[in-house]
Design an enzyme around this catalytic site. Structure first.
Site, PDB file in Angstrom:
ATOM      1  N   GLY A  48      -5.045   6.467  16.463  1.00 37.95           N
ATOM      2  CA  GLY A  48      -4.646   7.634  15.692  1.00 37.95           C
ATOM      3  C   GLY A  48      -3.152   7.775  15.484  1.00 37.95           C
ATOM      4  N   ALA A  49      -2.345   7.484  16.499  1.00 36.42           N
ATOM      5  CA  ALA A  49      -0.900   7.706  16.401  1.00 36.42           C
ATOM      6  C   ALA A  49      -0.268   6.730  15.416  1.00 36.42           C
ATOM      7  CB  ALA A  49      -0.246   7.560  17.772  1.00 36.42           C
ATOM      8  N   ASP A  50       0.417   7.279  14.407  1.00 43.87           N
ATOM      9  CA  ASP A  50       1.110   6.398  13.468  1.00 43.87           C
ATOM     10  C   ASP A  50       2.414   7.003  12.955  1.00 43.87           C
ATOM     11  OD1 ASP A  50       0.154   8.331  11.751  1.00 43.87           O
ATOM     12  OD2 ASP A  50      -0.740   6.926  10.324  1.00 43.87           O
TER      13      ASP A  50
ATOM     14  N   SER B  41      -2.460   0.640  18.182  1.00 45.89           N
ATOM     15  CA  SER B  41      -2.557   0.184  16.799  1.00 45.89           C
ATOM     16  C   SER B  41      -1.991   1.239  15.857  1.00 45.89           C
ATOM     17  CB  SER B  41      -4.021  -0.100  16.431  1.00 45.89           C
ATOM     18  OG  SER B  41      -4.149  -0.358  15.051  1.00 45.89           O
TER      19      SER B  41
ATOM     20  N   ARG C 117     -10.457  -1.607   7.521  1.00 46.56           N
ATOM     21  CA  ARG C 117      -9.508  -2.492   8.206  1.00 46.56           C
ATOM     22  C   ARG C 117      -8.889  -1.798   9.414  1.00 46.56           C
ATOM     23  NH1 ARG C 117      -4.367  -0.196   8.647  1.00 46.56           N
ATOM     24  NH2 ARG C 117      -2.913  -0.832   7.034  1.00 46.56           N
TER      25      ARG C 117
ATOM     26  N   LYS D   2       0.839  -1.200   0.000  1.00 48.32           N
ATOM     27  CA  LYS D   2       0.000   0.000   0.000  1.00 48.32           C
ATOM     28  C   LYS D   2       0.870   1.245   0.000  1.00 48.32           C
ATOM     29  CE  LYS D   2      -2.686   0.957   3.546  1.00 48.32           C
ATOM     30  NZ  LYS D   2      -3.784   0.762   4.506  1.00 48.32           N
TER      31      LYS D   2
END
Length: 337
Positions: free
Chosen positions: A232-234, A305, A119, A75
């Site tokens: 939210g945190a990525d 996540s 997802r 992706k």
């Protein structure tokens, strides 16, 4: 033997991706991704970031291979923080390429936006299934953008909610969310509010889906027994939860290599509030039965996540199959021999 030289690549836009799977099926696919992660039956590096300050955003590259279903995908995500206000475009674009592992043939090139919404929501839903109290009935969603849509749909497939609260700083955003989402659900009323404390206090499950760069959910608001999915945190510096909250909780992550730099734990780790030894494990270890998730009804549980590429390679094969069965999309011969 199949003649791969004559195969065509299926191209799907966003509207053709919508509805291919049910929310429950997205949950099943993401749970399978975590299961394969827990069993070590995958190849995946942490997501790659290309950050250009001049564009107020970043690119992310997310390749992976999964053994079951036997699939590979990559992706490519573009995030631009000013898109909506300046260009009337989504903040996030993503394109997903699905390849057959043995030949590397590109089976499909699809819009990844709706896929990612669902997802990503499923990550929160699967964590609630395995970590929330079984009598959970009050859901709080912190954020009312597209990710909140997927969160509500997939979490609704896990628990029979009696109350759903949604927060945003913007009353207009909340009005739009309720107008679009409430007709889909008749078991509960969606209660919007710009008062974050009122939304979070007393909730059994809290899902955070914001791009916050500092803590917005206070530790004092969280009751014993709450499950929090911090979605939210990525990227480095992102944070939605007050750091002291993590010192009171049982914490699981999706992939420790990725979360230590990009996830909700990245700031508390850098500040020394917690260490990696305070992390109970990865969610795949719960799904495979190697570690317990919740150990008491009074425990606060947190799932960090960041979104892992394995979720994509676990999900796109079923989306592709459904699209072929439905006859949607455009087929294009990409390989010339």
């Amino acid at each position: 033997m199949e003649n791969w030289a004559n195969r065509k690549t299926l191209i799907l836009g966003r509207s053709e991706m919508v509805g291919l799977l049910t929310p429950g099926e997205y949950n099943d696919c993401v749970e399978q991704a975590y299961r394969m992660h827990g069993e070590g039956r995958y190849y995946m590096d942490p997501k790659g970031h290309i950050v250009l300050d001049r564009f107020a955003g970043e690119w992310e590259a997310m390749p992976s291979y999964i053994e079951e279903p036997h699939a590979a995908a990559c992706k490519w995500v573009s995030i631009r923080e000013h898109n909506r206000e300046r260009y009337n475009l989504p903040t996030v674009f993503s394109i997903l390429i699905y390849t057959e592992p043995e030949t590397g043939f590109p089976l499909a090139i699809v819009d990844g936006s709706y896929h990612t919404v669902m997802r990503t929501g499923a990550a929160a839903a699967v964590s609630a299934k395995w970590m929330a109290r079984k009598d959970s009935r009050r859901l709080a969603i912190v954020g009312a953008g597209h990710m909140a849509e997927g969160t509500l749909a997939t979490c609704n497939a896990v628990f029979p909610w009696e109350e759903v609260r949604v927060w945003s700083r913007s009353a207009d955003t909340l009005d739009r969310f309720v107008k679009q989402q409430q007709p889909k659900y008749d078991g509960f009323e969606i209660k919007p509010s710009t008062d974050l404390e009122a939304v979070v206090r007393g909730a059994d499950v809290v899902v955070t889906v914001t791009p916050a760069r500092g803590p917005i959910v206070k530790a004092a608001w969280i009751s014993p027994g709450t499950h929090i999915a911090a979605v939210g945190a990525d990227k480095k510096g992102d944070q939605e939860l007050e750091g002291t909250l993590l010192t009171r909780a049982r914490i699981f992550v999706d992939d420790i290599r990725q979360c230590r730099t990009d996830g909700e734990i990245n700031v508390p780790l850098s500040e020394g509030l917690i260490t990696e030894s305070d992390i109970a494990g990865e969610i795949g270890e719960i799904v495979t039965g190697r570690k317990p998730g919740r150990t008491s009804d009074e425990e606060i549980t947190i799932f960090d996540s960041t979104g892992i590429a394995l979720q994509d390679s676990a999900t796109v094969p079923l989306e592709y199959r459904r699209a072929v069965e439905a006859g949607v999309g455009i087929e294009k011969k990409m390989i010339s021999t």
